[in-house]
Design a protein around this motif. Structure first.
Motif, short mmCIF file in Angstrom:
data_model
loop_
_atom_site.label_atom_id
_atom_site.label_comp_id
_atom_site.label_asym_id
_atom_site.label_seq_id
_atom_site.Cartn_x
_atom_site.Cartn_y
_atom_site.Cartn_z
N LYS A 454 39.58 35.67 32.04
CA LYS A 454 39.27 36.68 33.07
C LYS A 454 39.66 38.08 32.58
CE LYS A 454 40.25 38.14 37.82
NZ LYS A 454 40.54 39.52 37.37
N ASP A 455 40.82 38.19 31.92
CA ASP A 455 41.27 39.49 31.40
C ASP A 455 40.30 40.02 30.35
OD1 ASP A 455 43.44 39.45 33.05
OD2 ASP A 455 44.89 38.84 31.50
N ASN A 457 37.14 39.29 30.09
CA ASN A 457 35.91 39.70 30.78
C ASN A 457 36.06 41.06 31.43
OD1 ASN A 457 33.73 37.71 30.59
ND2 ASN A 457 35.20 36.28 31.47
N ASP A 458 37.23 41.30 32.02
CA ASP A 458 37.47 42.58 32.69
C ASP A 458 37.39 43.76 31.71
OD1 ASP A 458 37.74 41.37 35.12
OD2 ASP A 458 39.94 41.34 35.09
N ASP A 461 33.83 44.26 30.50
CA ASP A 461 32.99 44.93 31.51
C ASP A 461 33.22 46.44 31.49
OD1 ASP A 461 31.82 42.59 32.35
OD2 ASP A 461 33.21 42.27 34.02
N MET A 495 44.33 49.71 30.34
CA MET A 495 44.04 48.29 30.53
C MET A 495 44.43 47.49 29.29
SD MET A 495 40.42 46.35 31.41
CE MET A 495 40.35 46.91 33.10
#
Length: 563
Positions: A454-455, A457-458, A461, A495
């Motif tokens: 998930k990280d 993918n974030d 994106d 991030m």
């Protein structure tokens, strides 16, 4: 004076006049291109929201740069990049056909006596001008004057053709079988790749009395067909959109020529009626015929644009694919010297296409991360290969363009484009690195947990968002979008830092401890951040020219690396 053979003609005057005439057209066209090009190159992109506007833009652009072929090539490249629809490109092409009649109309004014003074004025302007743009004005006057001087030199000698035994029989044969005139006109125009020049010669032949109006019109029909060779050459190896636009160019000129050939007698009478009513000279009579031909053709096709577009898509079926179509960039070498501004415009379109392929590369790596399907890895490799090929072509094209003496604004934009495309190429390189990382992980039989995926993918994106924003800034030179991207770039850096901390936290808990996956995780994050840096560089080097004029300053930019 009765001439017994062709050898008795004053070939020195015919050859010299033709040379001066062709040089005059070329010089005037090049000067107009250099003078108006930087202002005109954005017209095609910005003001073609519907086919009617496309027609008007096509008329204006072609009238100014004296090249319908260059206008058509630009339209083709915009269709390929998705900037313009096929319907809009058809409109531009219709307008370009009308715009190309400007040369014949200018010739129709028959300024033979004044041409010498016009050329002299041009020489004086060129000699004493200190600014480059003023020199272009001088060259426009010189070319305009030489055009008429060349015609006048040819005119007297061509007039004697009708006195040569047998020549009248040839003309009569063409008159009885106009298709011969069409074939002759098409062949000669394809040979010299200039319908304007051939129609100018036809005007001179008709004005001298060597050929009849019927023969002149048949030759003119052929000239309109012959000029399609440029569009055909431009579309070779090109995309489906390029081939459809080129096919329309052929379809228009051939079908309209066939219609007018069938109706040659009433059409000839119409031209004579207009010429008589306007008290037009013989030179202007052919110009009237040329304009009428293209104008009526435009009126016929304009309401049918959507229908024609559908037919073209059926004749050349298929859907443009990013990885098979966008890789076929169009960089017309002829535009480098003939129309540098259009060459630069083509380069920008090509770089945008390159960025789309690079973006698809990143999207493929994201799909590979989530699905573990090797087909996405293969897609990434294919995209990277395409980007490398495009990069080589674009760099070579820009370096060839740099060999010319360019206006300052084109020189400035060229330097910007070179830096932008180098950053695009590095984005694709780094995307391939991501695919390799994922491939190593999956080949080793390991992977990441749900939180780590998930990280990744974030951050991916956000990287994709920044690339899209950067290319929008490159395309539109939008300062507001640049300010937003600056914030997003800072968010990407933050991030990356936070995701590193999260990874360390998982490692402390004993999660994601597989050797290969743990080893390359930080490398993946670093690669993502570097891709974001290159996206920001694209926007920054685009905004720099704006900064020069507006006084806008980016804090600390002197220390930022371009690449």
């Amino acid at each position: 004076m009765n001439l017994s053979s062709l050898s008795s003609l004053q070939w020195n005057l015919i050859a010299g006049g033709l040379a001066i005439f062709l040089f005059g057209i070329s010089l005037m066209g090049d000067a107009l291109t250099n003078f108006a090009g930087p202002k005109m190159r954005g017209l095609v992109e910005k003001y073609t929201s519907n086919p009617i506007k496309g027609v008007l833009v096509g008329i204006i652009i072609t009238g100014l740069i004296q090249s319908s072929s260059a206008t058509t090539v630009i339209a083709i490249s915009f269709v390929r990049a998705g900037i313009m629809s096929l319907e809009q490109a058809i409109g531009v092409t219709l307008g370009a056909n009308i715009g190309t009649t400007v040369t014949s109309i200018l010739i129709g004014f028959n300024l033979g006596y004044f041409s010498y003074f016009i050329a002299l004025i041009g020489v004086l302007i060129f000699m004493f001008a200190s600014k480059r743009k003023n020199k272009y004005i001088g060259e426009i006057f010189i070319g305009f004057g030489l055009l008429f001087i060349g015609l006048e030199m040819m005119g007297g000698s061509l007039e004697e053709l009708k006195n040569i035994p047998g020549f009248e029989n040839i003309v009569t044969s063409v008159g009885r079988t106009p298709i011969l005139g069409v074939l002759i006109g098409a062949a000669l125009t394809a040979l010299i790749q200039s319908s304007s020049a051939f129609i100018g010669i036809t005007q001179s032949l008709y004005a001298s009395g060597a050929i009849s109006l019927e023969v002149a019109l048949a030759l003119m029909f052929g000239a309109n067909i012959g000029t399609c060779i440029t569009a055909i050459l431009a579309s070779l190896g090109g995309s489906l959109s390029a081939k459809r636009t080129s096919l329309f160019h052929i379809l228009f000129n051939v079908s309209v020529s066939v219609i007018f050939l069938i109706l040659l007698s009433p059409y000839e009478q119409l031209v004579k009626t207009i010429a008589t009513a306007t008290n037009a000279s013989d030179l202007m009579t052919i110009a009237i015929g040329h304009f009428t031909f293209n104008f009526i053709g435009m009126i016929i096709f304009l309401p049918l644009i959507k229908v024609v577009a559908r037919i073209l898509r059926k004749i050349i079926p298929g859907k443009d694919s990013i990885l098979t179509d966008l890789g076929n960039i169009e960089l017309d070498e002829r535009l480098i010297s003939a129309f540098p501004a259009a060459a630069l415009s083509q380069t920008k379109t090509a770089i945008i296409q390159e960025s789309v392929v690079a973006l698809e590369n990143i999207k493929a790596t994201k799909s590979y991360l989530n699905t573990k399907d090797k087909k996405h890895y293969d897609t990434s490799k294919e995209a990277e290969s395409m980007v490398n090929d495009m990069d080589t072509k674009i760099q070579a094209y820009l370096l060839n363009l740099a060999q010319n003496q360019l206006p300052p604004e084109i020189e400035r934009d060229m330097q910007t484009y070179l830096q932008v495309q180098m950053n695009v190429e590095r984005i694709s390189d780094l995307a391939e690195n991501l695919a390799d990382y994922y491939h190593e992980i999956y080949e080793s039989g390991t992977g990441y947990g749900e939180e780590a995926v998930k990280d990744l993918n974030d951050i991916c994106d956000l990287v994709i968002n920044n690339i899209v924003s950067a290319m929008e800034i490159y395309e539109d030179i939008d300062l507001a979008k640049f300010n937003k991207l600056t914030e997003d770039e800072a968010a990407l850096d933050l991030m990356e830092l936070n995701l590193r901390k999260s990874h360390y936290g998982r490692l402390k808990k004993g999660l994601d401890m597989t050797t290969m996956a743990s080893y390359v995780y930080n490398d993946i994050l670093s690669t993502m951040e570097r891709i974001g840096d290159h996206a920001y560089n694209i926007a920054r080097v685009t905004i720099e020219p704006v900064k020069t004029h507006t006084g806008y300053h980016i804090e600390g930019e002197e220390n930022m690396s371009l690449f």
